[in-house]
Design a protein around this motif. Structure first.
Motif, short mmCIF file in Angstrom:
data_model
loop_
_atom_site.label_atom_id
_atom_site.label_comp_id
_atom_site.label_asym_id
_atom_site.label_seq_id
_atom_site.Cartn_x
_atom_site.Cartn_y
_atom_site.Cartn_z
N GLY A 99 0.24 16.53 12.48
CA GLY A 99 -0.54 15.32 12.55
C GLY A 99 -0.63 14.79 11.22
N ARG A 100 -1.27 13.99 10.78
CA ARG A 100 -1.52 13.31 9.53
C ARG A 100 -2.41 14.22 8.56
NH1 ARG A 100 -5.22 10.22 7.14
NH2 ARG A 100 -7.17 9.70 8.33
N ARG A 101 -2.18 14.38 7.33
CA ARG A 101 -3.21 15.05 6.31
C ARG A 101 -4.26 14.05 6.08
NH1 ARG A 101 -0.47 17.97 1.65
NH2 ARG A 101 1.48 18.68 2.56
N LYS A 102 -5.57 14.92 6.02
CA LYS A 102 -6.87 14.04 5.84
C LYS A 102 -6.71 13.55 4.05
CE LYS A 102 -9.86 16.09 9.04
NZ LYS A 102 -10.31 14.70 9.65
N GLY A 111 -8.63 2.08 6.26
CA GLY A 111 -8.79 3.15 7.21
C GLY A 111 -7.92 4.28 6.90
N SER A 112 -7.28 4.48 5.83
CA SER A 112 -6.44 5.78 5.68
C SER A 112 -7.15 6.50 4.63
CB SER A 112 -5.13 5.17 4.78
OG SER A 112 -5.50 4.46 3.26
N VAL A 113 -8.11 6.44 4.28
CA VAL A 113 -9.08 7.25 3.51
C VAL A 113 -10.00 8.14 4.23
CG1 VAL A 113 -10.40 7.82 1.38
CG2 VAL A 113 -8.39 6.28 1.45
N ASP A 114 -9.99 9.48 4.37
CA ASP A 114 -11.13 10.00 5.00
C ASP A 114 -12.26 10.61 4.40
OD1 ASP A 114 -9.40 10.65 7.72
OD2 ASP A 114 -8.11 11.35 6.07
N ALA A 115 -12.24 10.40 2.84
CA ALA A 115 -13.39 10.96 2.14
C ALA A 115 -13.15 10.39 0.65
CB ALA A 115 -13.46 12.62 2.01
N ALA A 149 -3.69 21.65 2.87
CA ALA A 149 -3.64 20.99 3.91
C ALA A 149 -3.83 19.47 3.67
CB ALA A 149 -4.13 21.44 5.20
N GLY A 150 -4.82 18.99 2.76
CA GLY A 150 -5.14 17.57 2.42
C GLY A 150 -4.14 17.00 1.64
N GLN A 151 -4.45 15.85 1.39
CA GLN A 151 -3.80 14.81 0.70
C GLN A 151 -4.71 14.11 -0.12
OE1 GLN A 151 -0.14 13.95 -0.09
NE2 GLN A 151 -1.44 13.26 -1.88
N TRP A 152 -4.48 14.80 -1.44
CA TRP A 152 -5.45 14.20 -2.43
C TRP A 152 -4.92 13.14 -3.47
CZ3 TRP A 152 -10.71 15.88 -3.26
CH2 TRP A 152 -11.01 16.70 -2.26
N VAL A 153 -6.10 12.12 -3.83
CA VAL A 153 -5.45 10.96 -4.82
C VAL A 153 -6.66 10.95 -5.81
CG1 VAL A 153 -5.23 8.52 -4.96
CG2 VAL A 153 -4.58 9.90 -2.99
N THR A 188 0.85 -1.07 -0.18
CA THR A 188 0.05 0.04 -0.13
C THR A 188 0.77 1.28 -0.06
OG1 THR A 188 -0.27 -0.09 2.35
CG2 THR A 188 -1.95 -1.13 1.05
N LEU A 189 0.15 2.35 -0.44
CA LEU A 189 1.19 3.48 -0.59
C LEU A 189 1.17 4.24 0.81
CD1 LEU A 189 -0.28 5.40 -3.56
CD2 LEU A 189 1.83 4.83 -3.44
N HIS A 190 2.50 4.75 1.03
CA HIS A 190 2.60 5.48 2.40
C HIS A 190 2.20 6.90 1.79
CE1 HIS A 190 5.53 7.29 5.36
NE2 HIS A 190 4.55 6.69 5.98
N LEU A 191 0.75 7.47 1.88
CA LEU A 191 0.46 8.54 1.50
C LEU A 191 1.01 9.88 2.20
CD1 LEU A 191 -3.34 7.39 1.05
CD2 LEU A 191 -1.67 7.97 -0.64
N GLN A 192 1.45 9.70 3.65
CA GLN A 192 2.16 11.00 4.18
C GLN A 192 3.42 11.21 3.75
OE1 GLN A 192 0.01 12.66 5.95
NE2 GLN A 192 -1.51 10.95 5.57
N ALA A 193 4.08 10.11 3.15
CA ALA A 193 5.42 10.38 2.60
C ALA A 193 5.50 11.02 1.12
CB ALA A 193 6.29 8.83 2.34
N LEU A 194 4.17 11.08 0.45
CA LEU A 194 4.02 11.62 -0.71
C LEU A 194 4.06 13.31 -0.56
CD1 LEU A 194 1.33 9.79 -2.36
CD2 LEU A 194 3.62 9.52 -3.05
#
Length: 112
Positions: A25-28, A96-100, A50-54, A10-16
């Motif tokens: 804290g972690r990005r949404k 559990g890594s995705v907020d929306a 401030a968010g992390q978009w995919v 799985t992608l380490h989204l916070q490292a992107l």
């Protein structure tokens, strides 16, 4: 690419796009499925630094178009995943890594 994936694939989204401030804290994480040419997801990423978009897109040419649009507009908090969303979401995004999640239906072509 080292450090961008967890051992399970799985992608380490916070490292992107790590948060700018220590202790922030972690990005949404917000995901758009079927991103098309990327107009909406790039605009959202720019409006929400401030968010992390995919963006998830099935077609390779469109995924490339989204990436080019993101680079051109400076949306450095946007990652693009290419593939079938049913497979990509389960294999590349940890539970559990995705907020929306957003699914924006395109406007159908006009019939004459």
């Amino acid at each position: 690419l080292a450090g961008l994936f967890h051992p399970d694939g799985t992608l380490h989204l916070q490292a992107l796009a790590p948060t700018q401030q220590a202790g922030a804290g972690r990005r949404k994480v917000k995901v758009e499925i079927c991103s098309g040419a990327g107009e909406w997801v790039v605009a959202q990423a720019k409006a929400d630094p401030a968010g992390q978009w995919v963006g998830v897109e099935l077609r390779h040419d469109r995924a490339q178009q989204i990436l080019a649009r993101a680079v051109f507009h400076g949306a450095d908090n946007l990652a693009v995943l290419c593939g079938d969303a049913r497979q990509v979401l389960g294999s590349r995004l940890a539970a559990g890594s995705v907020d929306a999640v957003f699914v924006n239906h395109p406007e159908p072509p006009q019939q004459q």
